[in-house]
Design an enzyme around this catalytic site. Structure first.
Site, PDB file in Angstrom:
ATOM      1  N   PHE A 192      22.318  47.350  27.348  1.00 36.43           N
ATOM      2  CA  PHE A 192      22.257  48.705  27.906  1.00 36.43           C
ATOM      3  C   PHE A 192      22.416  48.711  29.426  1.00 36.43           C
ATOM      4  CE2 PHE A 192      19.312  49.121  24.199  1.00 36.43           C
ATOM      5  CZ  PHE A 192      19.893  50.203  23.561  1.00 36.43           C
TER       6      PHE A 192
ATOM      7  N   SER B 136      30.623  54.554  25.624  1.00 35.55           N
ATOM      8  CA  SER B 136      30.421  56.000  25.791  1.00 35.55           C
ATOM      9  C   SER B 136      31.641  56.745  25.287  1.00 35.55           C
ATOM     10  CB  SER B 136      30.241  56.271  27.286  1.00 35.55           C
ATOM     11  OG  SER B 136      30.335  57.645  27.545  1.00 35.55           O
TER      12      SER B 136
ATOM     13  N   TYR C 282      33.048  55.024  36.578  1.00 35.77           N
ATOM     14  CA  TYR C 282      32.072  54.749  35.511  1.00 35.77           C
ATOM     15  C   TYR C 282      32.809  54.549  34.184  1.00 35.77           C
ATOM     16  CZ  TYR C 282      28.766  55.722  31.753  1.00 35.77           C
ATOM     17  OH  TYR C 282      28.046  55.659  30.584  1.00 35.77           O
TER      18      TYR C 282
ATOM     19  N   LYS D  55      33.350  51.112  31.639  1.00 36.44           N
ATOM     20  CA  LYS D  55      33.101  50.995  30.187  1.00 36.44           C
ATOM     21  C   LYS D  55      34.353  50.487  29.476  1.00 36.44           C
ATOM     22  CE  LYS D  55      28.857  52.325  29.987  1.00 36.44           C
ATOM     23  NZ  LYS D  55      27.820  51.324  29.736  1.00 36.44           N
TER      24      LYS D  55
ATOM     25  N   TYR E 104      28.501  56.227  22.497  1.00 31.75           N
ATOM     26  CA  TYR E 104      27.541  57.324  22.372  1.00 31.75           C
ATOM     27  C   TYR E 104      28.193  58.630  22.779  1.00 31.75           C
ATOM     28  CZ  TYR E 104      24.308  53.355  23.350  1.00 31.75           C
ATOM     29  OH  TYR E 104      23.646  52.163  23.390  1.00 31.75           O
TER      30      TYR E 104
ATOM     31  N   ARG F 196      29.662  70.198  23.192  1.00 33.24           N
ATOM     32  CA  ARG F 196      29.435  68.748  23.116  1.00 33.24           C
ATOM     33  C   ARG F 196      28.644  68.390  21.874  1.00 33.24           C
ATOM     34  NH1 ARG F 196      32.304  69.489  26.694  1.00 33.24           N
ATOM     35  NH2 ARG F 196      32.304  68.675  28.826  1.00 33.24           N
TER      36      ARG F 196
ATOM     37  N   ASP G 292      35.543  68.182  33.731  1.00 31.05           N
ATOM     38  CA  ASP G 292      34.963  68.529  32.428  1.00 31.05           C
ATOM     39  C   ASP G 292      36.050  68.904  31.420  1.00 31.05           C
ATOM     40  OD1 ASP G 292      32.360  68.051  32.993  1.00 31.05           O
ATOM     41  OD2 ASP G 292      31.714  70.147  33.064  1.00 31.05           O
TER      42      ASP G 292
HETATM   43  P1  NAD Z   1      19.171  54.215  32.206  1.00 35.83           P
HETATM   44  O1  NAD Z   1      19.607  54.219  33.622  1.00 35.83           O
HETATM   45  O2  NAD Z   1      17.962  54.992  31.849  1.00 35.83           O
HETATM   46  O3  NAD Z   1      18.996  52.725  31.691  1.00 35.83           O
HETATM   47  C1  NAD Z   1      19.741  51.649  32.177  1.00 35.83           C
HETATM   48  C2  NAD Z   1      18.762  50.555  32.560  1.00 35.83           C
HETATM   49  O4  NAD Z   1      19.499  49.432  33.054  1.00 35.83           O
HETATM   50  C3  NAD Z   1      17.804  50.986  33.680  1.00 35.83           C
HETATM   51  O5  NAD Z   1      16.477  50.687  33.276  1.00 35.83           O
HETATM   52  C4  NAD Z   1      18.241  50.156  34.882  1.00 35.83           C
HETATM   53  O6  NAD Z   1      17.128  49.846  35.710  1.00 35.83           O
HETATM   54  C5  NAD Z   1      18.838  48.933  34.213  1.00 35.83           C
HETATM   55  N1  NAD Z   1      19.869  48.226  34.987  1.00 35.83           N
HETATM   56  C6  NAD Z   1      20.953  48.746  35.612  1.00 35.83           C
HETATM   57  N2  NAD Z   1      21.665  47.775  36.184  1.00 35.83           N
HETATM   58  C7  NAD Z   1      21.015  46.600  35.934  1.00 35.83           C
HETATM   59  C8  NAD Z   1      21.252  45.241  36.271  1.00 35.83           C
HETATM   60  N3  NAD Z   1      22.313  44.881  37.020  1.00 35.83           N
HETATM   61  N4  NAD Z   1      20.378  44.301  35.843  1.00 35.83           N
HETATM   62  C9  NAD Z   1      19.296  44.652  35.093  1.00 35.83           C
HETATM   63  N5  NAD Z   1      19.024  45.922  34.758  1.00 35.83           N
HETATM   64  C10 NAD Z   1      19.867  46.881  35.172  1.00 35.83           C
HETATM   65  O7  NAD Z   1      20.429  54.712  31.341  1.00 35.83           O
HETATM   66  P2  NAD Z   1      20.506  55.079  29.794  1.00 35.83           P
HETATM   67  O8  NAD Z   1      20.774  56.533  29.699  1.00 35.83           O
HETATM   68  O9  NAD Z   1      19.372  54.494  29.069  1.00 35.83           O
HETATM   69  O10 NAD Z   1      21.860  54.331  29.417  1.00 35.83           O
HETATM   70  C11 NAD Z   1      21.872  53.042  28.844  1.00 35.83           C
HETATM   71  C12 NAD Z   1      23.318  52.615  28.638  1.00 35.83           C
HETATM   72  O11 NAD Z   1      23.973  53.577  27.807  1.00 35.83           O
HETATM   73  C13 NAD Z   1      24.135  52.536  29.923  1.00 35.83           C
HETATM   74  O12 NAD Z   1      25.002  51.433  29.844  1.00 35.83           O
HETATM   75  C14 NAD Z   1      24.929  53.842  29.909  1.00 35.83           C
HETATM   76  O13 NAD Z   1      26.147  53.723  30.615  1.00 35.83           O
HETATM   77  C15 NAD Z   1      25.168  54.024  28.424  1.00 35.83           C
HETATM   78  N6  NAD Z   1      25.407  55.426  28.064  1.00 35.83           N
HETATM   79  C16 NAD Z   1      24.464  56.369  28.401  1.00 35.83           C
HETATM   80  C17 NAD Z   1      24.715  57.707  28.087  1.00 35.83           C
HETATM   81  C18 NAD Z   1      23.712  58.769  28.467  1.00 35.83           C
HETATM   82  O14 NAD Z   1      24.060  59.944  28.434  1.00 35.83           O
HETATM   83  N7  NAD Z   1      22.473  58.452  28.791  1.00 35.83           N
HETATM   84  C19 NAD Z   1      25.891  58.076  27.413  1.00 35.83           C
HETATM   85  C20 NAD Z   1      26.796  57.078  27.068  1.00 35.83           C
HETATM   86  C21 NAD Z   1      26.552  55.755  27.399  1.00 35.83           C
HETATM   87  C1  UD1 Z   2      28.566  63.523  31.026  1.00 36.49           C
HETATM   88  C2  UD1 Z   2      29.393  62.527  31.790  1.00 36.49           C
HETATM   89  C3  UD1 Z   2      29.980  61.510  30.827  1.00 36.49           C
HETATM   90  C4  UD1 Z   2      28.874  60.848  29.988  1.00 36.49           C
HETATM   91  C5  UD1 Z   2      28.142  61.982  29.264  1.00 36.49           C
HETATM   92  C6  UD1 Z   2      27.027  61.486  28.390  1.00 36.49           C
HETATM   93  C7  UD1 Z   2      30.226  63.799  33.714  1.00 36.49           C
HETATM   94  C8  UD1 Z   2      31.425  64.429  34.354  1.00 36.49           C
HETATM   95  N1  UD1 Z   2      30.438  63.228  32.517  1.00 36.49           N
HETATM   96  O1  UD1 Z   2      29.389  64.221  30.145  1.00 36.49           O
HETATM   97  O2  UD1 Z   2      30.670  60.515  31.534  1.00 36.49           O
HETATM   98  O3  UD1 Z   2      29.442  59.957  29.069  1.00 36.49           O
HETATM   99  O4  UD1 Z   2      27.587  62.859  30.249  1.00 36.49           O
HETATM  100  O5  UD1 Z   2      25.896  61.249  29.144  1.00 36.49           O
HETATM  101  O6  UD1 Z   2      29.149  63.749  34.284  1.00 36.49           O
HETATM  102  N2  UD1 Z   2      26.760  71.674  32.166  1.00 36.49           N
HETATM  103  C9  UD1 Z   2      26.431  72.872  32.773  1.00 36.49           C
HETATM  104  N3  UD1 Z   2      25.515  72.847  33.782  1.00 36.49           N
HETATM  105  C10 UD1 Z   2      24.911  71.702  34.208  1.00 36.49           C
HETATM  106  C11 UD1 Z   2      25.248  70.471  33.575  1.00 36.49           C
HETATM  107  C12 UD1 Z   2      26.192  70.509  32.562  1.00 36.49           C
HETATM  108  O7  UD1 Z   2      26.957  73.931  32.412  1.00 36.49           O
HETATM  109  O8  UD1 Z   2      24.095  71.737  35.138  1.00 36.49           O
HETATM  110  C13 UD1 Z   2      27.735  71.700  31.035  1.00 36.49           C
HETATM  111  C14 UD1 Z   2      28.960  70.828  31.250  1.00 36.49           C
HETATM  112  O9  UD1 Z   2      29.977  71.592  31.868  1.00 36.49           O
HETATM  113  C15 UD1 Z   2      29.289  70.425  29.802  1.00 36.49           C
HETATM  114  C16 UD1 Z   2      27.924  70.358  29.110  1.00 36.49           C
HETATM  115  O10 UD1 Z   2      27.051  71.147  29.921  1.00 36.49           O
HETATM  116  O11 UD1 Z   2      30.044  71.439  29.170  1.00 36.49           O
HETATM  117  C17 UD1 Z   2      27.368  68.953  29.006  1.00 36.49           C
HETATM  118  O12 UD1 Z   2      27.361  68.350  30.295  1.00 36.49           O
HETATM  119  P1  UD1 Z   2      26.684  66.907  30.551  1.00 36.49           P
HETATM  120  O13 UD1 Z   2      25.318  66.899  29.996  1.00 36.49           O
HETATM  121  O14 UD1 Z   2      26.838  66.602  31.998  1.00 36.49           O
HETATM  122  O15 UD1 Z   2      27.546  65.921  29.652  1.00 36.49           O
HETATM  123  P2  UD1 Z   2      29.147  65.652  29.637  1.00 36.49           P
HETATM  124  O16 UD1 Z   2      29.869  66.545  30.564  1.00 36.49           O
HETATM  125  O17 UD1 Z   2      29.558  65.671  28.218  1.00 36.49           O
END
Ligand code: NAD
Ligand code: UD1
Length: 337
Positions: free
Chosen positions: A81, A125, A149, A153, A177, A231, A295
């Protein structure tokens, strides 16, 4: 397969995965540099599960520290992660994102191979699909990234495909995800963004609790039923359970496979606002503003492959997502602080 290294295990998704892994009988060990997380999460996981996971504070770019961990534990598999995830920040600081996400992953994969550990579940992602040609999106859709970003990925996915091609011992799942939201039903762990949230649901819940004044709805002129973006929001507990399923599937799946992890159903921004209001009893003050650059209108998953090959599907509906989000936010108005 029991002992699992969980990089980034103290973070939002990682902490929920820890709970699920412990409940499924795995022994997860956290490595996290706490860049975007709080060590308190370990106590909370222990409160929920009755098991205190071991946690090591280290950066995955520190190969010496990783080697020591692999020597000490002899891991059967890794769930990866750890990474930075803020799209806007990645545009401003690309070098930092490539160094941390791509560099850190390369270090991790080398140390894994040195220690004969070839089983990996990687957090990818839906961002790798860029602007989708059609929905629902399936895993064979064209891939394209629009920011550093997303590129990080895609690069890591490519590295993993190449590793699996070169050496048949690798068994890899790429979990793409869709939009993870909400929190564990205990209200003890949840999302705790640093600063003003970029994503929709943490923003709405901070308006709900009174930390922020007003939600900006980014555009109501998309080609969607109510004009706002659509979404595929998935409960983080459902997302977490996909990881134990993916680990189990590695026993039969060789090579490198991508899976969509979503619900297969989309909701608009305004539907999310209304559902949150229903669950919380709070009124969300919002104003429609211009579209957010980058977006897309609509994004939701075709989930047939994960259902068939991982025997996994999402179970929680929108009301459950909102109920658990509100419990976390109202019990922890300032997150872990
Ligand atoms: P998060 O920031 O809460 O968790 C990531 C963790 O990784 C954090 O605890 C951070 O301290 C740790 N970390 C970062 N760089 C590090 C390093 N170099 N060495 C050790 N630890 C490190 O984020 P999350 O939402 O839990 O996301 C987890 C993974 O899922 C990420 O790779 C993210 O890109 C991916 N992801 C998240 C989402 C989302 O919406 N949250 C969507 C798609 C993919
Ligand atoms: C974002 C990230 C994407 C990541 C995904 C999952 C961006 C540009 N993209 O996507 O890389 O994989 O999260 O974590 O950040 N919205 C509002 N007001 C707000 C915030 C969002 O209207 O303050 C709307 C957005 O326009 C969108 C929806 O809500 O239509 C969801 O937004 P968000 O939660 O940021 O997710 P993604 O845009 O899908």
């Amino acid at each position: 397969m029991k002992k699992i290294l969980v990089t980034g295990g103290a973070g939002y998704i990682g902490s929920h995965a820890l709970v699920s892994l412990i409940e499924q009988g795995f022994t997860p060990v956290i490595v996290d540099n706490l860049r975007n997380s709080d060590i308190k999460v370990v106590d909370r996981i222990a409160q929920i599960t009755g098991v205190r996971p071991e946690a090591h504070i280290a950066d995955i770019r520190d190969e010496r520290a990783l080697r020591q961990l692999f020597a000490d534990y002899q891991f059967d598999a890794v769930i990866h992660f750890a990474g930075l995830k803020a799209v806007g920040e990645s545009v401003a600081q690309p070098q930092r994102y490539y160094h941390n996400n791509v560099g850190g992953s390369l270090s991790l994969f080398s140390v894994m191979a040195e220690h004969d550990c070839y089983r990996l579940v990687f957090s990818s992602s839906a961002t790798v699909y860029g602007v989708p040609e059609s929905v629902p999106i399936n895993e064979t859709a064209p891939l394209c990234a629009t920011n550093p970003y997303g590129h990080s990925k895609l690069m890591i996915e490519q590295v993993l495909h190449d590793l699996a091609e070169a050496d048949s011992r690798w068994q890899i799942s790429l979990l793409r995800y869709f939009n993870p939201i909400s929190a564990h039903s205990s209200g003890l762990i949840g999302e705790d963004p640093d600063g003003v949230p970029n994503n929709l649901m943490p923003y709405i819940s901070q308006v709900g609790i009174g930390r922020l004044k007003q939600l900006s709805v980014y555009g109501d002129d998309y080609d969607t039923p109510d004009g706002t973006g659509v979404r595929d929001y998935i409960h983080v507990v459902d997302l977490a359970s996909a990881h134990s399923k993916a680990l189990l599937a590695l026993d039969v799946d060789h090579g490198c496979q991508a899976y969509n992890i979503g619900t297969g159903r989309g909701y608009s921004v305004l539907e999310m606002v209304q559902a949150f209001e229903r669950a919380s009893g709070q009124v969300i003050n919002y104003q429609v503003r211009a579209r957010r650059p980058g977006d897309i209108a609509t994004c939701y998953a075709d989930t047939r492959k994960s259902a068939e090959q991982l025997a996994w599907r999402a179970e929680f509906d929108l009301d459950a997502m909102m109920r658990d989000l509100w419990r976390w936010q109202s019990n922890n108005p300032s997150g872990y602080k």
